[in-house]
Design a protein around this motif. Structure first.
Motif, PDB file in Angstrom:
ATOM      1  N   ARG A   6       0.829  -1.218   0.000  1.00  0.00           N
ATOM      2  CA  ARG A   6       0.000   0.000   0.000  1.00  0.00           C
ATOM      3  C   ARG A   6       0.866   1.272   0.000  1.00  0.00           C
ATOM      4  NH1 ARG A   6      -1.792  -1.878   5.837  1.00  0.00           N
ATOM      5  NH2 ARG A   6      -0.729  -0.352   7.136  1.00  0.00           N
ATOM      6  N   ARG A   7       2.015   1.196   0.637  1.00  0.00           N
ATOM      7  CA  ARG A   7       2.875   2.396   0.629  1.00  0.00           C
ATOM      8  C   ARG A   7       3.478   2.611  -0.759  1.00  0.00           C
ATOM      9  NH1 ARG A   7       4.951   3.059   6.880  1.00  0.00           N
ATOM     10  NH2 ARG A   7       2.820   3.070   7.625  1.00  0.00           N
ATOM     11  N   LEU A   8       3.741   1.513  -1.434  1.00  0.00           N
ATOM     12  CA  LEU A   8       4.193   1.609  -2.830  1.00  0.00           C
ATOM     13  C   LEU A   8       3.072   2.220  -3.676  1.00  0.00           C
ATOM     14  CD1 LEU A   8       6.706   0.690  -4.483  1.00  0.00           C
ATOM     15  CD2 LEU A   8       5.371  -1.311  -5.152  1.00  0.00           C
ATOM     16  N   GLY A   9       1.853   1.790  -3.372  1.00  0.00           N
ATOM     17  CA  GLY A   9       0.681   2.330  -4.076  1.00  0.00           C
ATOM     18  C   GLY A   9       0.554   3.830  -3.878  1.00  0.00           C
ATOM     19  N   LEU A  10       0.732   4.284  -2.638  1.00  0.00           N
ATOM     20  CA  LEU A  10       0.640   5.723  -2.353  1.00  0.00           C
ATOM     21  C   LEU A  10       1.751   6.480  -3.072  1.00  0.00           C
ATOM     22  CD1 LEU A  10      -0.232   5.957   1.466  1.00  0.00           C
ATOM     23  CD2 LEU A  10      -1.725   6.335  -0.468  1.00  0.00           C
ATOM     24  N   TRP A  11       2.950   5.894  -3.042  1.00  0.00           N
ATOM     25  CA  TRP A  11       4.087   6.521  -3.739  1.00  0.00           C
ATOM     26  C   TRP A  11       3.763   6.629  -5.233  1.00  0.00           C
ATOM     27  CZ3 TRP A  11       7.287   5.239  -7.726  1.00  0.00           C
ATOM     28  CH2 TRP A  11       8.432   6.025  -7.886  1.00  0.00           C
ATOM     29  N   GLY A  12       3.216   5.518  -5.761  1.00  0.00           N
ATOM     30  CA  GLY A  12       2.868   5.479  -7.188  1.00  0.00           C
ATOM     31  C   GLY A  12       1.842   6.546  -7.533  1.00  0.00           C
ATOM     32  N   MET A  13       0.861   6.704  -6.677  1.00  0.00           N
ATOM     33  CA  MET A  13      -0.192   7.700  -6.950  1.00  0.00           C
ATOM     34  C   MET A  13       0.381   9.107  -6.960  1.00  0.00           C
ATOM     35  SD  MET A  13      -3.903   7.301  -5.690  1.00  0.00           S
ATOM     36  CE  MET A  13      -4.293   6.131  -4.456  1.00  0.00           C
ATOM     37  N   GLU A  14       1.309   9.360  -6.040  1.00  0.00           N
ATOM     38  CA  GLU A  14       1.878  10.703  -5.946  1.00  0.00           C
ATOM     39  C   GLU A  14       2.799  10.989  -7.143  1.00  0.00           C
ATOM     40  OE1 GLU A  14       0.623  12.882  -4.289  1.00  0.00           O
ATOM     41  OE2 GLU A  14       2.111  14.455  -4.523  1.00  0.00           O
ATOM     42  N   HIS A  15       3.437   9.936  -7.686  1.00  0.00           N
ATOM     43  CA  HIS A  15       4.436  10.158  -8.736  1.00  0.00           C
ATOM     44  C   HIS A  15       3.966   9.808 -10.136  1.00  0.00           C
ATOM     45  CE1 HIS A  15       6.851  10.268  -5.054  1.00  0.00           C
ATOM     46  NE2 HIS A  15       7.582  11.139  -5.734  1.00  0.00           N
TER      47      HIS A  15
END
Ligand SMILES: Cc1cc2nc3c(=O)[nH]c(=O)nc-3n(C[C@H](O)[C@H](O)[C@H](O)COP(=O)(O)OP(=O)(O)OC[C@H]3O[C@@H](n4cnc5c(N)ncnc54)[C@H](O)[C@@H]3O)c2cc1C
Length: 432
Positions: free
Chosen positions: A396-405
Protein backbone atom coordinates in the motif's frame (compact mmCIF):
# COMPACT_ATOMS: atom_id res chain seq x y z
CA UNK A 1 -44.44 -10.02 -2.18
CA UNK A 2 -46.33 -10.73 1.03
CA UNK A 3 -49.98 -11.23 0.25
CA UNK A 4 -52.92 -9.58 1.90
CA UNK A 5 -56.51 -10.32 1.11
CA UNK A 6 -58.62 -7.33 2.08
CA UNK A 7 -59.79 -5.38 -0.99
CA UNK A 8 -58.41 -7.88 -3.50
CA UNK A 9 -61.84 -9.20 -4.50
CA UNK A 10 -63.05 -5.69 -5.07
CA UNK A 11 -60.01 -5.06 -7.22
CA UNK A 12 -60.45 -8.24 -9.21
CA UNK A 13 -64.03 -7.18 -9.85
CA UNK A 14 -62.88 -3.82 -11.09
CA UNK A 15 -61.67 -5.38 -14.36
CA UNK A 16 -64.28 -4.10 -16.82
CA UNK A 17 -65.81 -6.61 -19.21
CA UNK A 18 -67.31 -5.18 -22.39
CA UNK A 19 -70.48 -6.82 -23.66
CA UNK A 20 -69.42 -7.35 -27.31
CA UNK A 21 -65.86 -8.51 -26.83
CA UNK A 22 -64.39 -9.72 -23.57
CA UNK A 23 -61.84 -6.99 -23.06
CA UNK A 24 -59.92 -6.23 -19.89
CA UNK A 25 -59.28 -2.57 -19.18
CA UNK A 26 -56.43 -1.78 -16.82
CA UNK A 27 -57.77 -0.27 -13.61
CA UNK A 28 -57.12 3.39 -12.90
CA UNK A 29 -53.99 3.90 -10.83
CA UNK A 30 -53.94 6.23 -7.84
CA UNK A 31 -50.25 6.91 -8.50
CA UNK A 32 -47.78 5.78 -11.14
CA UNK A 33 -44.92 5.46 -8.64
CA UNK A 34 -44.96 5.00 -4.85
CA UNK A 35 -41.56 5.81 -3.32
CA UNK A 36 -41.25 4.15 0.08
CA UNK A 37 -38.73 6.13 2.15
CA UNK A 38 -38.42 9.90 2.18
CA UNK A 39 -34.67 10.01 2.83
CA UNK A 40 -32.30 11.85 0.50
CA UNK A 41 -32.36 9.12 -2.18
CA UNK A 42 -36.17 8.82 -2.16
CA UNK A 43 -36.83 12.56 -2.28
CA UNK A 44 -34.18 13.07 -4.98
CA UNK A 45 -35.99 10.49 -7.12
CA UNK A 46 -39.30 12.33 -6.68
CA UNK A 47 -37.58 15.62 -7.57
CA UNK A 48 -35.93 14.04 -10.64
CA UNK A 49 -39.38 12.96 -11.86
CA UNK A 50 -40.77 16.50 -11.76
CA UNK A 51 -42.82 17.24 -14.89
CA UNK A 52 -42.34 13.66 -16.10
CA UNK A 53 -46.07 13.15 -16.53
CA UNK A 54 -45.91 10.51 -13.78
CA UNK A 55 -47.88 10.90 -10.55
CA UNK A 56 -45.62 10.23 -7.58
CA UNK A 57 -46.43 9.37 -3.96
CA UNK A 58 -43.75 9.49 -1.24
CA UNK A 59 -44.40 7.38 1.86
CA UNK A 60 -42.14 8.24 4.79
CA UNK A 61 -42.40 6.47 8.15
CA UNK A 62 -41.10 9.31 10.32
CA UNK A 63 -42.61 12.75 10.85
CA UNK A 64 -40.87 15.17 8.48
CA UNK A 65 -39.22 17.12 11.32
CA UNK A 66 -37.65 13.89 12.65
CA UNK A 67 -36.48 12.72 9.23
CA UNK A 68 -34.81 16.10 8.65
CA UNK A 69 -33.17 16.28 12.09
CA UNK A 70 -30.76 13.34 11.52
CA UNK A 71 -27.30 14.50 12.64
CA UNK A 72 -25.41 13.06 9.64
CA UNK A 73 -23.15 14.88 7.19
CA UNK A 74 -21.89 13.55 3.86
CA UNK A 75 -19.01 14.12 1.49
CA UNK A 76 -20.81 14.98 -1.72
CA UNK A 77 -19.11 14.05 -4.97
CA UNK A 78 -19.24 15.88 -8.25
CA UNK A 79 -21.71 13.38 -9.73
CA UNK A 80 -24.31 14.06 -6.98
CA UNK A 81 -23.79 17.81 -7.20
CA UNK A 82 -24.34 17.69 -10.95
CA UNK A 83 -27.56 15.68 -10.57
CA UNK A 84 -28.97 18.13 -8.01
CA UNK A 85 -27.85 20.99 -10.26
CA UNK A 86 -29.74 19.56 -13.24
CA UNK A 87 -32.83 18.94 -11.12
CA UNK A 88 -32.69 22.62 -10.06
CA UNK A 89 -32.23 22.19 -6.30
CA UNK A 90 -28.49 22.93 -6.03
CA UNK A 91 -28.87 26.78 -5.79
CA UNK A 92 -30.78 26.19 -2.52
CA UNK A 93 -28.14 23.74 -1.23
CA UNK A 94 -24.92 25.44 -2.33
CA UNK A 95 -24.87 28.40 0.11
CA UNK A 96 -25.21 25.96 3.03
CA UNK A 97 -22.49 23.46 2.15
CA UNK A 98 -18.73 23.57 2.52
CA UNK A 99 -16.54 22.97 -0.52
CA UNK A 100 -13.21 21.20 -0.15
CA UNK A 101 -10.36 21.95 -2.53
CA UNK A 102 -7.77 19.52 -1.27
CA UNK A 103 -7.84 15.94 -0.09
CA UNK A 104 -4.76 14.64 1.70
CA UNK A 105 -4.52 10.87 1.89
CA UNK A 106 -1.86 9.10 3.95
CA UNK A 107 -1.02 5.84 5.68
CA UNK A 108 -0.48 6.23 9.44
CA UNK A 109 2.89 7.94 9.97
CA UNK A 110 4.27 7.18 6.50
CA UNK A 111 5.73 10.37 4.95
CA UNK A 112 4.07 9.87 1.53
CA UNK A 113 0.98 12.05 1.39
CA UNK A 114 -1.11 11.91 -1.76
CA UNK A 115 -2.67 15.27 -2.39
CA UNK A 116 -5.65 15.70 -4.71
CA UNK A 117 -6.45 19.14 -6.16
CA UNK A 118 -9.46 20.47 -8.13
CA UNK A 119 -7.30 20.69 -11.26
CA UNK A 120 -6.99 16.85 -11.12
CA UNK A 121 -10.74 16.77 -11.78
CA UNK A 122 -10.91 19.90 -13.96
CA UNK A 123 -13.41 21.27 -11.44
CA UNK A 124 -13.65 24.24 -9.06
CA UNK A 125 -13.82 22.00 -5.96
CA UNK A 126 -13.12 18.34 -5.34
CA UNK A 127 -16.42 17.98 -3.53
CA UNK A 128 -18.60 19.43 -0.79
CA UNK A 129 -19.61 18.44 2.70
CA UNK A 130 -23.32 18.74 3.33
CA UNK A 131 -25.36 18.18 6.45
CA UNK A 132 -28.30 15.81 6.17
CA UNK A 133 -30.77 18.47 7.34
CA UNK A 134 -29.58 20.95 4.70
CA UNK A 135 -29.98 18.45 1.86
CA UNK A 136 -33.29 16.98 2.95
CA UNK A 137 -34.86 20.36 3.75
CA UNK A 138 -33.88 21.76 0.35
CA UNK A 139 -35.13 18.64 -1.46
CA UNK A 140 -38.43 18.62 0.43
CA UNK A 141 -38.88 22.33 -0.32
CA UNK A 142 -38.32 21.50 -3.98
CA UNK A 143 -40.78 18.58 -4.17
CA UNK A 144 -43.41 20.72 -2.43
CA UNK A 145 -43.40 22.81 -5.60
CA UNK A 146 -43.85 19.75 -7.86
CA UNK A 147 -47.51 19.38 -8.81
CA UNK A 148 -47.08 15.68 -9.60
CA UNK A 149 -45.61 14.77 -6.17
CA UNK A 150 -47.61 14.01 -3.00
CA UNK A 151 -46.07 13.18 0.40
CA UNK A 152 -47.73 10.90 2.91
CA UNK A 153 -45.86 11.25 6.15
CA UNK A 154 -45.67 9.75 8.73
CA UNK A 155 -47.05 6.60 7.14
CA UNK A 156 -45.80 3.19 6.19
CA UNK A 157 -46.63 0.32 3.93
CA UNK A 158 -48.09 -2.61 5.84
CA UNK A 159 -48.77 -4.95 2.92
CA UNK A 160 -48.60 -5.14 -0.84
CA UNK A 161 -50.10 -7.42 -3.43
CA UNK A 162 -49.02 -7.55 -7.01
CA UNK A 163 -51.45 -7.83 -9.90
CA UNK A 164 -50.62 -7.89 -13.60
CA UNK A 165 -50.94 -4.15 -14.14
CA UNK A 166 -50.52 -2.65 -10.71
CA UNK A 167 -49.58 -3.18 -7.09
CA UNK A 168 -52.10 -2.75 -4.34
CA UNK A 169 -50.49 -1.00 -1.35
CA UNK A 170 -52.02 -0.94 2.14
CA UNK A 171 -50.86 2.01 4.23
CA UNK A 172 -50.99 2.91 7.87
CA UNK A 173 -50.46 6.15 9.74
CA UNK A 174 -47.52 5.74 12.07
CA UNK A 175 -48.36 8.46 14.59
CA UNK A 176 -52.10 8.22 15.02
CA UNK A 177 -54.54 5.89 16.68
CA UNK A 178 -56.63 6.22 13.50
CA UNK A 179 -54.22 3.96 11.71
CA UNK A 180 -55.83 2.84 8.52
CA UNK A 181 -55.36 4.85 5.38
CA UNK A 182 -57.07 4.07 2.08
CA UNK A 183 -55.47 1.26 0.08
CA UNK A 184 -53.95 2.56 -3.12
CA UNK A 185 -53.03 1.17 -6.53
CA UNK A 186 -49.70 2.07 -8.06
CA UNK A 187 -47.82 1.04 -11.19
CA UNK A 188 -44.44 0.75 -9.46
CA UNK A 189 -43.14 0.59 -5.89
CA UNK A 190 -39.64 1.99 -5.30
CA UNK A 191 -37.88 0.90 -2.11
CA UNK A 192 -35.79 3.86 -0.89
CA UNK A 193 -36.22 2.86 2.73
CA UNK A 194 -32.61 2.36 3.77
CA UNK A 195 -30.39 -0.63 4.47
CA UNK A 196 -33.01 -2.56 6.48
CA UNK A 197 -35.55 -1.98 3.69
CA UNK A 198 -38.90 -3.57 4.44
CA UNK A 199 -39.80 -3.29 0.77
CA UNK A 200 -36.81 -5.53 0.00
CA UNK A 201 -37.53 -7.92 2.85
CA UNK A 202 -41.24 -8.15 2.07
CA UNK A 203 -40.31 -9.26 -1.45
CA UNK A 204 -37.89 -11.80 0.00
CA UNK A 205 -35.03 -10.44 -2.07
CA UNK A 206 -31.79 -11.94 -0.80
CA UNK A 207 -28.72 -9.90 0.06
CA UNK A 208 -25.00 -10.63 0.39
CA UNK A 209 -23.56 -8.91 3.40
CA UNK A 210 -20.56 -8.68 5.63
CA UNK A 211 -20.36 -7.09 9.06
CA UNK A 212 -16.99 -5.41 9.58
CA UNK A 213 -15.07 -5.70 12.83
CA UNK A 214 -15.16 -1.92 13.02
CA UNK A 215 -17.58 0.82 14.04
CA UNK A 216 -17.46 4.45 13.00
CA UNK A 217 -17.54 7.17 15.59
CA UNK A 218 -18.84 10.40 14.14
CA UNK A 219 -18.53 13.83 15.77
CA UNK A 220 -18.42 17.53 14.93
CA UNK A 221 -15.36 19.47 16.05
CA UNK A 222 -14.80 23.21 16.36
CA UNK A 223 -11.24 24.02 15.29
CA UNK A 224 -9.11 26.93 16.44
CA UNK A 225 -7.47 27.40 13.04
CA UNK A 226 -9.01 27.42 9.57
CA UNK A 227 -9.13 24.01 7.91
CA UNK A 228 -7.98 25.48 4.56
CA UNK A 229 -10.89 23.69 2.84
CA UNK A 230 -8.94 20.48 3.13
CA UNK A 231 -10.32 16.99 3.76
CA UNK A 232 -8.10 14.28 5.21
CA UNK A 233 -8.26 10.50 4.96
CA UNK A 234 -5.59 8.87 7.06
CA UNK A 235 -5.40 5.10 7.32
CA UNK A 236 -4.49 3.49 10.63
CA UNK A 237 -4.23 -0.24 11.34
CA UNK A 238 -7.47 0.06 13.36
CA UNK A 239 -9.31 1.77 10.50
CA UNK A 240 -9.51 4.98 8.46
CA UNK A 241 -9.75 8.36 10.15
CA UNK A 242 -11.42 11.08 8.07
CA UNK A 243 -11.69 14.82 8.63
CA UNK A 244 -14.24 16.70 6.53
CA UNK A 245 -14.65 20.51 6.67
CA UNK A 246 -18.34 21.04 7.39
CA UNK A 247 -18.42 24.84 7.83
CA UNK A 248 -15.77 27.56 7.98
CA UNK A 249 -15.01 26.81 11.64
CA UNK A 250 -16.11 23.20 12.07
CA UNK A 251 -15.04 19.78 10.86
CA UNK A 252 -16.72 16.44 10.91
CA UNK A 253 -14.69 13.41 11.93
CA UNK A 254 -15.40 9.80 11.00
CA UNK A 255 -13.17 7.71 13.26
CA UNK A 256 -13.21 4.02 12.40
CA UNK A 257 -11.99 1.63 15.09
CA UNK A 258 -12.65 -1.93 16.31
CA UNK A 259 -16.10 -2.15 17.96
CA UNK A 260 -14.81 -2.25 21.56
CA UNK A 261 -12.39 0.64 21.01
CA UNK A 262 -15.09 2.73 19.33
CA UNK A 263 -17.48 2.01 22.22
CA UNK A 264 -14.77 3.06 24.69
CA UNK A 265 -14.21 6.32 22.76
CA UNK A 266 -17.94 7.00 22.87
CA UNK A 267 -18.02 6.41 26.63
CA UNK A 268 -15.14 8.81 27.40
CA UNK A 269 -15.98 12.12 29.03
CA UNK A 270 -15.49 15.15 26.81
CA UNK A 271 -12.04 16.16 28.11
CA UNK A 272 -10.57 12.65 27.78
CA UNK A 273 -12.16 12.27 24.33
CA UNK A 274 -10.60 15.52 23.10
CA UNK A 275 -7.21 14.36 24.44
CA UNK A 276 -7.46 11.10 22.51
CA UNK A 277 -8.78 12.90 19.46
CA UNK A 278 -5.95 15.44 19.47
CA UNK A 279 -3.39 12.58 19.33
CA UNK A 280 -5.06 11.23 16.20
CA UNK A 281 -6.06 14.54 14.63
CA UNK A 282 -2.68 16.25 14.80
CA UNK A 283 -1.99 19.86 15.61
CA UNK A 284 -2.59 21.44 12.18
CA UNK A 285 -5.91 23.06 13.25
CA UNK A 286 -4.96 24.11 16.79
CA UNK A 287 -7.21 23.53 19.79
CA UNK A 288 -10.21 21.23 19.22
CA UNK A 289 -13.62 21.51 20.89
CA UNK A 290 -16.42 18.98 20.69
CA UNK A 291 -19.72 20.31 19.31
CA UNK A 292 -22.85 18.29 20.11
CA UNK A 293 -23.11 14.55 20.51
CA UNK A 294 -20.95 11.69 19.28
CA UNK A 295 -22.64 8.92 17.27
CA UNK A 296 -21.61 5.35 16.62
CA UNK A 297 -22.43 3.38 13.44
CA UNK A 298 -21.38 -0.23 12.87
CA UNK A 299 -19.69 -0.51 9.46
CA UNK A 300 -21.31 -3.01 7.12
CA UNK A 301 -21.29 -4.12 3.53
CA UNK A 302 -24.52 -5.22 1.88
CA UNK A 303 -25.53 -5.84 -1.71
CA UNK A 304 -28.96 -6.85 -2.83
CA UNK A 305 -28.98 -9.87 -5.16
CA UNK A 306 -31.74 -8.24 -7.22
CA UNK A 307 -32.47 -4.54 -7.71
CA UNK A 308 -35.77 -5.07 -9.50
CA UNK A 309 -38.73 -7.34 -9.75
CA UNK A 310 -41.89 -6.81 -11.72
CA UNK A 311 -43.37 -3.51 -10.34
CA UNK A 312 -40.55 -3.10 -7.84
CA UNK A 313 -37.18 -1.28 -7.83
CA UNK A 314 -34.66 -0.64 -5.05
CA UNK A 315 -32.45 2.46 -4.83
CA UNK A 316 -29.82 3.79 -2.42
CA UNK A 317 -29.10 1.94 0.81
CA UNK A 318 -32.10 -0.32 0.21
CA UNK A 319 -30.04 -1.85 -2.63
CA UNK A 320 -26.51 -1.55 -1.19
CA UNK A 321 -24.52 -0.15 1.67
CA UNK A 322 -20.77 0.05 2.10
CA UNK A 323 -17.91 0.95 4.41
CA UNK A 324 -17.85 4.75 4.92
CA UNK A 325 -14.24 4.99 3.66
CA UNK A 326 -14.19 7.36 0.69
CA UNK A 327 -17.74 8.65 1.39
CA UNK A 328 -19.37 6.56 -1.34
CA UNK A 329 -22.74 5.42 0.12
CA UNK A 330 -25.14 8.28 -0.52
CA UNK A 331 -23.35 9.24 -3.74
CA UNK A 332 -23.98 5.79 -5.20
CA UNK A 333 -27.64 6.14 -4.18
CA UNK A 334 -27.94 9.47 -5.98
CA UNK A 335 -26.48 7.90 -9.13
CA UNK A 336 -29.04 5.06 -8.83
CA UNK A 337 -31.76 7.67 -8.68
CA UNK A 338 -30.39 9.55 -11.71
CA UNK A 339 -30.37 6.29 -13.68
CA UNK A 340 -33.82 5.11 -12.56
CA UNK A 341 -35.40 8.51 -13.26
CA UNK A 342 -33.97 8.43 -16.77
CA UNK A 343 -35.16 4.87 -17.45
CA UNK A 344 -38.68 5.71 -16.20
CA UNK A 345 -38.92 8.96 -18.14
CA UNK A 346 -37.73 7.33 -21.38
CA UNK A 347 -40.11 4.37 -20.98
CA UNK A 348 -43.06 6.61 -20.14
CA UNK A 349 -42.26 8.81 -23.14
CA UNK A 350 -42.41 5.76 -25.41
CA UNK A 351 -45.69 4.59 -23.90
CA UNK A 352 -44.12 1.56 -22.20
CA UNK A 353 -45.33 0.16 -18.89
CA UNK A 354 -42.87 1.66 -16.36
CA UNK A 355 -43.48 -1.17 -13.86
CA UNK A 356 -42.71 -3.98 -16.29
CA UNK A 357 -39.69 -6.13 -15.62
CA UNK A 358 -38.41 -5.43 -19.13
CA UNK A 359 -38.19 -1.69 -18.40
CA UNK A 360 -36.86 -2.06 -14.84
CA UNK A 361 -34.09 -4.46 -15.93
CA UNK A 362 -32.55 -1.54 -17.87
CA UNK A 363 -32.00 0.20 -14.55
CA UNK A 364 -30.59 -2.92 -12.90
CA UNK A 365 -28.14 -3.59 -15.76
CA UNK A 366 -27.00 -0.02 -15.60
CA UNK A 367 -26.34 0.30 -11.87
CA UNK A 368 -25.64 -3.16 -10.51
CA UNK A 369 -22.08 -3.62 -11.77
CA UNK A 370 -21.01 -0.05 -11.09
CA UNK A 371 -22.24 -0.33 -7.52
CA UNK A 372 -20.62 -3.69 -7.07
CA UNK A 373 -17.30 -2.25 -8.25
CA UNK A 374 -17.52 0.64 -5.78
CA UNK A 375 -18.50 -1.66 -2.91
CA UNK A 376 -15.59 -3.94 -3.78
CA UNK A 377 -13.25 -0.95 -3.94
CA UNK A 378 -14.19 0.33 -0.45
CA UNK A 379 -13.90 -3.20 0.92
CA UNK A 380 -10.47 -3.66 -0.65
CA UNK A 381 -9.22 -0.30 0.66
CA UNK A 382 -10.31 -1.18 4.18
CA UNK A 383 -8.80 -4.66 3.88
CA UNK A 384 -5.48 -3.37 2.52
CA UNK A 385 -5.04 -0.50 4.97
CA UNK A 386 -6.62 -1.63 8.25
CA UNK A 387 -3.82 -3.93 9.37
CA UNK A 388 -0.14 -4.13 10.24
CA UNK A 389 0.76 -7.05 7.96
CA UNK A 390 4.19 -6.18 6.59
CA UNK A 391 3.74 -7.30 2.94
CA UNK A 392 0.47 -5.33 2.77
CA UNK A 393 2.10 -2.31 4.41
CA UNK A 394 4.78 -2.39 1.69
CA UNK A 395 2.27 -2.82 -1.15
CA UNK A 396 0.00 0.00 0.00
CA UNK A 397 2.88 2.40 0.63
CA UNK A 398 4.19 1.61 -2.83
CA UNK A 399 0.68 2.33 -4.08
CA UNK A 400 0.64 5.72 -2.35
CA UNK A 401 4.09 6.52 -3.74
CA UNK A 402 2.87 5.48 -7.19
CA UNK A 403 -0.19 7.70 -6.95
CA UNK A 404 1.88 10.70 -5.95
CA UNK A 405 4.44 10.16 -8.74
CA UNK A 406 2.36 8.72 -11.59
CA UNK A 407 -0.31 11.37 -12.26
CA UNK A 408 -2.45 9.10 -14.44
CA UNK A 409 -2.89 6.69 -11.52
CA UNK A 410 -3.91 9.48 -9.19
CA UNK A 411 -6.35 11.00 -11.68
CA UNK A 412 -7.94 7.61 -12.46
CA UNK A 413 -8.45 6.91 -8.72
CA UNK A 414 -9.94 10.36 -8.17
CA UNK A 415 -12.31 10.07 -11.15
CA UNK A 416 -13.48 6.71 -9.90
CA UNK A 417 -14.08 7.98 -6.35
CA UNK A 418 -15.89 11.10 -7.62
CA UNK A 419 -18.23 9.00 -9.75
CA UNK A 420 -17.22 10.52 -13.07
CA UNK A 421 -16.24 7.19 -14.61
CA UNK A 422 -18.86 4.87 -16.03
CA UNK A 423 -22.20 5.50 -17.68
CA UNK A 424 -23.55 8.79 -16.43
CA UNK A 425 -27.25 9.59 -16.17
CA UNK A 426 -28.28 12.46 -18.47
CA UNK A 427 -28.82 14.50 -15.30
CA UNK A 428 -25.10 14.14 -14.48
CA UNK A 429 -23.72 14.70 -17.98
CA UNK A 430 -22.21 18.16 -17.68
CA UNK A 431 -19.22 16.87 -15.79
CA UNK A 432 -15.50 17.01 -16.50
C1 LIG B 1 -20.45 6.87 9.58
C2 LIG B 1 -21.00 7.03 8.20
C3 LIG B 1 -20.52 8.03 7.38
C4 LIG B 1 -21.00 8.15 6.07
N1 LIG B 1 -20.49 9.13 5.28
C5 LIG B 1 -20.92 9.25 4.01
C6 LIG B 1 -20.37 10.25 3.15
O1 LIG B 1 -19.50 11.03 3.53
N2 LIG B 1 -20.84 10.31 1.87
C7 LIG B 1 -21.79 9.45 1.41
O2 LIG B 1 -22.16 9.53 0.22
N3 LIG B 1 -22.34 8.51 2.21
C8 LIG B 1 -21.93 8.38 3.49
N4 LIG B 1 -22.48 7.42 4.30
C9 LIG B 1 -23.56 6.57 3.77
C10 LIG B 1 -24.91 7.30 3.85
O3 LIG B 1 -25.19 7.63 5.20
C11 LIG B 1 -26.04 6.43 3.30
O4 LIG B 1 -25.63 5.84 2.09
C12 LIG B 1 -27.29 7.29 3.03
O5 LIG B 1 -27.72 7.90 4.21
C13 LIG B 1 -28.41 6.42 2.45
O6 LIG B 1 -29.50 7.24 2.09
P1 LIG B 1 -30.92 6.60 1.70
O7 LIG B 1 -31.82 7.75 1.39
O8 LIG B 1 -30.73 5.54 0.68
O9 LIG B 1 -31.40 5.84 3.03
P2 LIG B 1 -31.73 6.42 4.47
O10 LIG B 1 -30.94 7.65 4.76
O11 LIG B 1 -31.60 5.27 5.40
O12 LIG B 1 -33.27 6.87 4.35
C14 LIG B 1 -34.31 5.92 4.38
C15 LIG B 1 -35.61 6.65 4.70
O13 LIG B 1 -36.67 5.69 4.64
C16 LIG B 1 -37.50 5.83 5.78
N5 LIG B 1 -38.08 4.51 6.05
C17 LIG B 1 -37.47 3.43 6.58
N6 LIG B 1 -38.34 2.39 6.63
C18 LIG B 1 -39.51 2.83 6.13
C19 LIG B 1 -40.77 2.24 5.90
N7 LIG B 1 -41.00 0.97 6.22
N8 LIG B 1 -41.76 2.97 5.37
C20 LIG B 1 -41.54 4.27 5.03
N9 LIG B 1 -40.37 4.89 5.21
C21 LIG B 1 -39.36 4.18 5.76
C22 LIG B 1 -36.57 6.31 6.89
O14 LIG B 1 -37.29 6.95 7.90
C23 LIG B 1 -35.63 7.25 6.10
O15 LIG B 1 -36.16 8.56 6.04
C24 LIG B 1 -22.00 7.28 5.60
C25 LIG B 1 -22.51 6.28 6.43
C26 LIG B 1 -22.02 6.14 7.70
C27 LIG B 1 -22.55 5.06 8.58
Amino acid sequence: MVQFTAHSNALANSMVHHSDSLQTIAPKLDYDVAIVGGGIAGITLAAALKDSGLEILIIEAQPQSVAIAKGQAYAIHLSSKRIWESIGVWPEIEPQVQPFNHVRMSDADCPYVVEFKPSDLSAKALGHVAQHRVLLKALLGFVNTCKNVTCRCPAQVVATQEFDDYVEVALQNTDSEFNDLPTIRVGLVVGADGSTSQVRQRSEIKTRSKAYWQSCLVATIQTEKFHQNTAYERFWPSGPFAILPVSTTQCRIVWTAPHAEAQALLALDETSFIEKLTERYGSQMGKLTLVGDRFLFPAKLMHSCEYVRSRLALVGDAAHSCHPVGGQGLNLGIRDVGALAQVLRDAHGKGEDIGSLQVLKRYEHWRRWENLLSLGFTDLINLMFSNNILPLVLVRRLGLWGMEHIPVLKIAALHFMAGVIGRRPTLARKMP
